[in-house]
Design a protein around this motif. Structure first.
Motif, PDB file in Angstrom:
ATOM      1  N   ALA A 299       0.870  -1.223   0.164  1.00  0.00           N
ATOM      2  CA  ALA A 299       0.026   0.335   0.009  1.00  0.00           C
ATOM      3  C   ALA A 299       0.890   1.165  -0.203  1.00  0.00           C
ATOM      4  N   ALA A 300       0.686   1.990  -0.116  1.00  0.00           N
ATOM      5  CA  ALA A 300       1.068   3.846  -0.301  1.00  0.00           C
ATOM      6  C   ALA A 300       1.783   3.977   0.846  1.00  0.00           C
ATOM      7  N   ASP A 301       2.398   5.211   0.994  1.00  0.00           N
ATOM      8  CA  ASP A 301       2.892   5.513   2.107  1.00  0.00           C
ATOM      9  C   ASP A 301       2.608   6.425   2.481  1.00  0.00           C
ATOM     10  N   PRO A 302       1.357   6.448   3.790  1.00  0.00           N
ATOM     11  CA  PRO A 302       0.659   7.464   4.908  1.00  0.00           C
ATOM     12  C   PRO A 302       1.621   8.870   4.810  1.00  0.00           C
ATOM     13  N   LEU A 303       2.727   8.595   4.984  1.00  0.00           N
ATOM     14  CA  LEU A 303       3.932  10.333   4.412  1.00  0.00           C
ATOM     15  C   LEU A 303       4.440  10.435   3.636  1.00  0.00           C
ATOM     16  N   TYR A 304       3.984   9.894   2.784  1.00  0.00           N
ATOM     17  CA  TYR A 304       4.176  11.038   1.237  1.00  0.00           C
ATOM     18  C   TYR A 304       2.999  12.037   1.478  1.00  0.00           C
ATOM     19  N   ARG A 305       4.328  13.087   0.516  1.00  0.00           N
ATOM     20  CA  ARG A 305       3.242  14.596   1.046  1.00  0.00           C
ATOM     21  C   ARG A 305       1.792  14.946   0.581  1.00  0.00           C
ATOM     22  N   ARG A 306       1.183  14.114  -0.595  1.00  0.00           N
ATOM     23  CA  ARG A 306      -0.087  13.738  -0.899  1.00  0.00           C
ATOM     24  C   ARG A 306      -0.727  13.503  -0.423  1.00  0.00           C
ATOM     25  N   SER A 307      -0.440  12.272   0.149  1.00  0.00           N
ATOM     26  CA  SER A 307      -1.418  11.528   1.855  1.00  0.00           C
ATOM     27  C   SER A 307      -1.430  12.077   2.938  1.00  0.00           C
ATOM     28  N   VAL A 308      -0.162  13.377   3.301  1.00  0.00           N
ATOM     29  CA  VAL A 308      -0.445  13.965   4.279  1.00  0.00           C
ATOM     30  C   VAL A 308      -1.900  14.881   4.618  1.00  0.00           C
ATOM     31  N   LYS A 309      -1.101  15.150   3.252  1.00  0.00           N
ATOM     32  CA  LYS A 309      -1.923  17.033   3.017  1.00  0.00           C
ATOM     33  C   LYS A 309      -3.251  16.365   2.510  1.00  0.00           C
ATOM     34  N   VAL A 310      -3.721  15.271   1.763  1.00  0.00           N
ATOM     35  CA  VAL A 310      -5.325  14.531   1.848  1.00  0.00           C
ATOM     36  C   VAL A 310      -5.721  14.352   3.494  1.00  0.00           C
ATOM     37  N   SER A 311      -4.705  14.081   4.299  1.00  0.00           N
ATOM     38  CA  SER A 311      -5.084  13.443   5.034  1.00  0.00           C
ATOM     39  C   SER A 311      -6.003  14.699   6.078  1.00  0.00           C
ATOM     40  N   MET A 312      -5.432  15.932   5.706  1.00  0.00           N
ATOM     41  CA  MET A 312      -5.600  16.643   7.005  1.00  0.00           C
ATOM     42  C   MET A 312      -4.247  16.668   8.035  1.00  0.00           C
ATOM     43  N   GLY A 313      -2.918  15.687   7.708  1.00  0.00           N
ATOM     44  CA  GLY A 313      -2.792  15.915   9.239  1.00  0.00           C
ATOM     45  C   GLY A 313      -2.970  14.286   9.916  1.00  0.00           C
ATOM     46  N   THR A 314      -4.269  13.993   9.857  1.00  0.00           N
ATOM     47  CA  THR A 314      -4.523  12.570  11.004  1.00  0.00           C
ATOM     48  C   THR A 314      -3.477  12.204  10.361  1.00  0.00           C
ATOM     49  N   VAL A 315      -2.597  11.335   9.734  1.00  0.00           N
ATOM     50  CA  VAL A 315      -1.119  10.736   9.448  1.00  0.00           C
ATOM     51  C   VAL A 315      -0.680  10.805  10.544  1.00  0.00           C
ATOM     52  N   PHE A 316      -0.799  11.651  11.987  1.00  0.00           N
ATOM     53  CA  PHE A 316      -0.507  12.268  12.179  1.00  0.00           C
ATOM     54  C   PHE A 316      -1.084  11.805  14.235  1.00  0.00           C
ATOM     55  N   SER A 317      -1.540  11.503  13.709  1.00  0.00           N
ATOM     56  CA  SER A 317      -3.003  11.566  15.256  1.00  0.00           C
ATOM     57  C   SER A 317      -3.910  10.627  15.250  1.00  0.00           C
ATOM     58  N   LEU A 318      -3.689   9.927  14.158  1.00  0.00           N
ATOM     59  CA  LEU A 318      -4.200   8.090  14.418  1.00  0.00           C
ATOM     60  C   LEU A 318      -3.361   7.179  14.270  1.00  0.00           C
ATOM     61  N   PRO A 319      -3.216   6.537  14.571  1.00  0.00           N
ATOM     62  CA  PRO A 319      -2.460   5.209  14.422  1.00  0.00           C
ATOM     63  C   PRO A 319      -2.314   4.047  13.430  1.00  0.00           C
ATOM     64  N   TRP A 320      -1.267   4.419  12.774  1.00  0.00           N
ATOM     65  CA  TRP A 320      -1.967   3.892  11.935  1.00  0.00           C
ATOM     66  C   TRP A 320       0.251   2.523  11.783  1.00  0.00           C
ATOM     67  N   ALA A 321      -0.198   1.539  11.032  1.00  0.00           N
ATOM     68  CA  ALA A 321       1.079   0.777  11.007  1.00  0.00           C
ATOM     69  C   ALA A 321       0.500   0.234   9.827  1.00  0.00           C
ATOM     70  N   ARG A 322       2.287  -0.797   9.123  1.00  0.00           N
ATOM     71  CA  ARG A 322       2.076  -2.561   8.365  1.00  0.00           C
ATOM     72  C   ARG A 322       1.460  -3.194   8.482  1.00  0.00           C
ATOM     73  N   VAL A 323       1.180  -3.985   8.017  1.00  0.00           N
ATOM     74  CA  VAL A 323       0.742  -5.993   8.555  1.00  0.00           C
ATOM     75  C   VAL A 323       1.999  -6.990   8.576  1.00  0.00           C
ATOM     76  N   ASP A 324       2.652  -7.283   9.482  1.00  0.00           N
ATOM     77  CA  ASP A 324       3.537  -8.134   9.470  1.00  0.00           C
ATOM     78  C   ASP A 324       3.352  -9.128   8.133  1.00  0.00           C
ATOM     79  N   ASP A 325       3.012  -9.955   8.146  1.00  0.00           N
ATOM     80  CA  ASP A 325       2.747 -10.617   6.994  1.00  0.00           C
ATOM     81  C   ASP A 325       1.785 -10.475   6.300  1.00  0.00           C
ATOM     82  N   TRP A 326       1.912  -9.984   4.341  1.00  0.00           N
ATOM     83  CA  TRP A 326       0.658 -10.189   3.988  1.00  0.00           C
ATOM     84  C   TRP A 326      -0.595 -11.645   3.808  1.00  0.00           C
ATOM     85  N   ALA A 327       0.212 -12.441   4.390  1.00  0.00           N
ATOM     86  CA  ALA A 327      -0.166 -13.676   3.662  1.00  0.00           C
ATOM     87  C   ALA A 327      -1.477 -14.261   5.009  1.00  0.00           C
ATOM     88  N   THR A 328      -0.645 -13.382   5.929  1.00  0.00           N
ATOM     89  CA  THR A 328      -1.002 -14.234   7.245  1.00  0.00           C
ATOM     90  C   THR A 328      -1.614 -13.493   8.562  1.00  0.00           C
TER      91      THR A 328
END
Length: 266
Positions: free
Chosen positions: A153-182
């Motif tokens: 999935a795309a990077d939440p900290l890429y400039r466009r993601s940050v801008k569209v999120s109105m900065g909520t990428v910095f307040s809502l917890p997010w993470a990458r899944v450890d392994d797609w298969a599981t």
């Protein structure tokens, strides 16, 4: 204040900000240098207050006063003062907010930190930065607890993601899944009921599903812009739901669909 007036768009000190429109180049540079770019006074403030340390600021004169408290707390980060015309030449786009900052990426949040939450949105391979930013903003605004992203999935900290999120990428917890298969079994093992949003023959109406008893822990899973969710994730889910549509429309944009599902299952 470590203030530096810059008049040359080719000044090497501005290298973090060069050609921000070139998505593939920016992804490579930001990954290699461990940086990301925040645009606008509010977003810069949210990023720094969330613990991301500034490398530098690129500001038009009129924005210095509003960010002076942050600048003073980080005297080691130079403030490159430019005209808005010069900022546009450096970045490759009209910096209509007149303020940019280059920031160090904090350590990523592990998936395990989100498994104790109650409501998660899980995005499979959504590659559009605008959609990722919108999904995080939707989840935050509609009261969900966090977002999990598949590895591609795309990077939440890429400039466009940050801008569209109105900065909520910095307040809502997010993470990458450890392994797609599981990923889905891991969520189920942590007590989540996993609901896939997909157009399958056996999918139930979102209205019908939402009318039932709400599980204590719920994960809504959404898929790519073109193909939707992978068969593996659909088959592993506890339920498959779809949004009732009319006028011959079969689906919504993934960010819009996520907003509808988050509202219905809040």
């Amino acid at each position: 204040m470590n203030r530096v007036a810059v008049t040359d768009a080719a000044d090497p000190r501005l290298s973090d900000y060069v050609a921000l429109r070139d998505t593939s180049l920016r992804r490579s540079l930001e990954s290699e240098r461990g940086l990301f770019i925040a645009e606008g006074e509010k977003v810069i403030r949210r990023a720094i207050e969330a613990g991301h340390r500034p490398r530098s600021f690129l500001l038009a004169e009129r924005w210095i006063g509003g960010l002076s408290d942050l600048i003073e707390r980080h005297p080691g980060a130079p403030v490159y003062v430019v005209t808005e015309a010069l900022a546009e030449r450096v970045t490759g786009f009209h910096v209509h907010r007149g303020a940019l900052a280059s920031l160090h990426r904090a350590e990523p949040t592990p998936m395990a930190d989100l498994l104790g939450l109650g409501r998660l949105v899980v995005a499979e391979d959504i590659v559009d930065h605008t959609n990722v930013g919108a999904i995080i903003r939707n989840a935050a605004g509609l009261g969900w607890d966090g977002v999990l992203l598949a590895p591609r999935a795309a990077d939440p900290l890429y400039r466009r993601s940050v801008k569209v999120s109105m900065g909520t990428v910095f307040s809502l917890p997010w993470a990458r899944v450890d392994d797609w298969a599981t990923a889905i079994p891991t969520l189920q093992g942590a007590g989540f009921t996993v609901v896939a949003l997909a157009l399958t023959a056996d999918a139930v109406s979102l209205d019908h599903y939402a009318a039932g008893a709400r599980p204590d822990k719920l994960a809504v899973v959404v898929g790519t812009e073109g193909d939707g969710l992978s068969r593996r994730w659909v088959e592993q889910a506890d339920a498959v739901v779809q949004i009732p549509m009319e006028h011959g429309v079969d689906s919504l944009n993934v960010a819009a669909a996520t907003a509808v599902a988050c509202w219905a299952l809040r």
